[in-house]
Design a protein around this motif. Structure first.
Motif, short mmCIF file in Angstrom:
data_model
loop_
_atom_site.label_atom_id
_atom_site.label_comp_id
_atom_site.label_asym_id
_atom_site.label_seq_id
_atom_site.Cartn_x
_atom_site.Cartn_y
_atom_site.Cartn_z
N ASP A 196 0.84 -1.20 0.00
CA ASP A 196 0.00 0.00 0.00
C ASP A 196 0.88 1.26 0.00
OD1 ASP A 196 -2.25 -1.56 0.06
OD2 ASP A 196 -2.77 -1.11 2.16
N ARG A 197 0.48 2.25 -0.77
CA ARG A 197 1.22 3.51 -0.83
C ARG A 197 0.88 4.33 0.41
NH1 ARG A 197 0.69 7.95 -5.73
NH2 ARG A 197 2.44 9.30 -5.09
N ILE A 198 1.89 4.66 1.22
CA ILE A 198 1.65 5.37 2.47
C ILE A 198 2.29 6.75 2.50
CG2 ILE A 198 1.33 3.26 3.82
CD1 ILE A 198 4.22 3.58 4.82
N ALA A 199 3.23 7.03 1.58
CA ALA A 199 3.93 8.32 1.58
C ALA A 199 4.68 8.48 0.25
CB ALA A 199 4.88 8.42 2.76
N THR A 200 5.36 9.63 0.11
CA THR A 200 6.22 9.85 -1.05
C THR A 200 7.62 10.23 -0.55
OG1 THR A 200 5.61 12.18 -1.25
CG2 THR A 200 4.30 10.58 -2.50
N VAL A 201 8.60 9.96 -1.40
CA VAL A 201 10.00 10.26 -1.05
C VAL A 201 10.19 11.78 -1.00
CG1 VAL A 201 12.39 10.10 -1.85
CG2 VAL A 201 10.85 8.12 -2.06
N GLY A 202 10.96 12.21 0.02
CA GLY A 202 11.24 13.64 0.18
C GLY A 202 12.70 13.91 0.49
#
Length: 242
Positions: A196-202
């Motif tokens: 599941d997608r929970i965040a994006t790279v930063g």
């Protein structure tokens, strides 16, 4: 002295009458059984007409076994009647098909995944005189971050040094830490599944470039090396992602 001659206890014709009576009883039993089968067929939807069954009655009587040989013959065997509806192909209800599909899909899905598609850039251990308690994966800003295992989000928001992070209680009781994230896409208390997608790279917090910092915390031992932990679950992060 007079001589007494005993008279026969059987009257003429007695034996014949008994054979006839026995044969009549046998015929009655056969007819009764046959009519029972025919009645059962009628109740179960047989297409034979009543007239056809009545016409067949003399044949049933003629087929009755001879009384003198009845004891030596094998008892009649009747074929079991199968109603037409039982012979038609049975369709599986649609809810059952969907449930079977769901079970098959659930059994086939992975229970552990790579958190990002980027390459491993830094390992667990001492780095620059301090403990680096996780793995770093280089990836562009905005790249998707996936939940490594099934679990529950226990924290999501600001974190010292990480800018923003997400912490997930993973399926084995460990805590997965996802640091330096750009956007948080899950909330506290949310159930997540592996992938599941929970965040994006930063590139938030103390960071020299966009990447994901991933840690695994054991309830008793604290931070542990995610590399062998992932490998034990079938994930080789040293291999370049496809």
């Amino acid at each position: 002295m007079p001589v007494t001659v005993p008279l026969s206890s059987r009257r003429p014709g007695t034996s014949r009458r008994r054979r006839v009576a026995s044969r009549a009883a046998t015929v009655t039993a056969v007819v009764t059984a046959s009519l029972g089968v025919l009645t059962g067929a009628e109740l179960h939807g047989s297409s034979d007409s009543r007239e056809t069954r009545l016409e067949a009655a003399p044949d049933l009587l003629a087929a009755a076994p001879n009384t003198d040989q009845f004891a030596a013959t094998e008892p009649d065997r009747f074929t079991a009647f199968t109603p037409p509806e039982a012979q038609r192909p049975q369709a599986v209800p649609e809810p059952v098909l969907w449930e079977q599909h769901r079970i098959a899909t659930e059994a086939a899905r992975p229970r552990t995944v790579r958190p990002v598609g980027g390459v491993l850039t830094s390992h667990f251990g001492q780095r620059w005189g301090a403990m680096h308690a996780g793995l770093d994966f280089g990836d562009p800003i905005g790249a998707p971050i996936a939940a490594v295992t099934d679990g529950v989000v226990v924290e999501a928001g600001p974190a010292s040094g990480f800018g923003l992070w997400i912490r997930v209680r993973q399926d084995d009781g460990t805590i997965g830490v996802y640091g330096h994230v750009d956007d948080i896409l899950a909330e506290v208390g949310q159930q997540v599944r592996a992938g599941d997608r929970i965040a994006t790279v930063g590139n938030r917090g103390y960071s020299t470039g966009p990447h994901l910092h991933y840690e695994v915390h054991h309830p008793a031992a604290g931070p542990i090396d995610p590399l062998p932990w992932l490998a034990a679950r079938g994930i080789d992060v040293l291999r370049s992602p496809a």
